[in-house]
Enzyme design. Structure first.
Site, PDB file in Angstrom:
ATOM      1  N   ILE A  63      -6.994  -0.898  -8.237  1.00  0.00           N
ATOM      2  CA  ILE A  63      -7.100   0.026  -7.104  1.00  0.00           C
ATOM      3  C   ILE A  63      -5.850   0.910  -7.082  1.00  0.00           C
ATOM      4  O   ILE A  63      -4.975   0.758  -6.220  1.00  0.00           O
ATOM      5  CB  ILE A  63      -7.229  -0.706  -5.747  1.00  0.00           C
ATOM      6  CG1 ILE A  63      -8.268  -1.819  -5.788  1.00  0.00           C
ATOM      7  CG2 ILE A  63      -7.582   0.303  -4.649  1.00  0.00           C
ATOM      8  CD1 ILE A  63      -8.319  -2.658  -4.506  1.00  0.00           C
ATOM      9  N   PRO A  64      -5.733   1.821  -8.052  1.00  0.00           N
ATOM     10  CA  PRO A  64      -4.576   2.725  -8.002  1.00  0.00           C
ATOM     11  C   PRO A  64      -4.700   3.613  -6.768  1.00  0.00           C
ATOM     12  O   PRO A  64      -5.814   3.999  -6.388  1.00  0.00           O
ATOM     13  CB  PRO A  64      -4.703   3.536  -9.296  1.00  0.00           C
ATOM     14  CG  PRO A  64      -6.138   3.448  -9.672  1.00  0.00           C
ATOM     15  CD  PRO A  64      -6.635   2.125  -9.150  1.00  0.00           C
ATOM     16  N   HIS A  65      -3.576   3.865  -6.099  1.00  0.00           N
ATOM     17  CA  HIS A  65      -3.646   4.732  -4.933  1.00  0.00           C
ATOM     18  C   HIS A  65      -2.423   5.624  -4.838  1.00  0.00           C
ATOM     19  O   HIS A  65      -1.331   5.246  -5.220  1.00  0.00           O
ATOM     20  CB  HIS A  65      -3.887   3.957  -3.641  1.00  0.00           C
ATOM     21  CG  HIS A  65      -3.139   2.673  -3.494  1.00  0.00           C
ATOM     22  ND1 HIS A  65      -3.469   1.539  -4.201  1.00  0.00           N
ATOM     23  CD2 HIS A  65      -2.109   2.333  -2.714  1.00  0.00           C
ATOM     24  CE1 HIS A  65      -2.652   0.550  -3.850  1.00  0.00           C
ATOM     25  NE2 HIS A  65      -1.811   1.018  -2.954  1.00  0.00           N
ATOM     26  N   ALA A  66      -2.697   6.840  -4.359  1.00  0.00           N
ATOM     27  CA  ALA A  66      -1.653   7.857  -4.254  1.00  0.00           C
ATOM     28  C   ALA A  66      -1.701   8.497  -2.879  1.00  0.00           C
ATOM     29  O   ALA A  66      -2.764   8.879  -2.404  1.00  0.00           O
ATOM     30  CB  ALA A  66      -1.858   8.925  -5.321  1.00  0.00           C
TER      31      ALA A  66
END
Length: 151
Positions: A63-66
């Protein structure tokens, strides 16, 4: 949030073999889809988050998040990889699917935490994970994620 993730934001058989390649692809798609104004800013935000600790979860998911001022609207981009990626996942398993969260700076506390919480809950649902991993249909994957966001 029933149609929060359109099929056009689900990408199948992505050839990335590293976390950097995966994040570069997601950042580029974020700009191409009009979610962000800057590939560089978005990529930097993803990498800054990864530097705090892996976003590789368990069961083949990350779950990459930016959070970035370059993001115009909260969005989710889903990428299924053609190859497994060593994402330093919490359970040590390679990642096959990234569910990326892109959130504007101003919504970081509310929208970001709500999305992250809902996606994390989906990943503890074995049938959700099995269905996403087994599917090769972008609309079906978008539907599964939208259903999870609606819960």
């Amino acid at each position: 949030m029933s149609d929060f993730v359109p099929a056009s934001q689900v990408f199948l058989d992505n050839p990335a073999t590293t976390v950097d390649e995966a994040l570069q692809f997601i950042a580029a798609k974020g700009v191409e889809l009009g979610i962000s104004d800057s590939v560089d800013d978005l990529l930097a935000a993803f990498k800054a988050r990864e530097a705090e600790g892996t976003t590789g979860m368990q069961g083949g998911f990350a779950i990459p998040h930016a959070k970035s001022s370059s993001v115009n609207k909260a969005a989710v981009i889903v990428v299924k990889f053609a190859n497994e990626i060593d994402w330093q996942a919490l359970d040590g398993s390679p990642v096959k699917v990234a569910i990326a969260l892109l959130v504007p700076d101003g919504e970081a506390g509310t929208t970001h935490l709500k999305l992250l919480s809902k996606v994390a809950m989906m990943l503890v649902d074995a049938s959700f994970c099995e269905n996403v991993l087994a599917s090769s249909d972008a609309a079906q994957i978008a539907g599964l994620i939208n259903a999870g966001l609606d819960d």
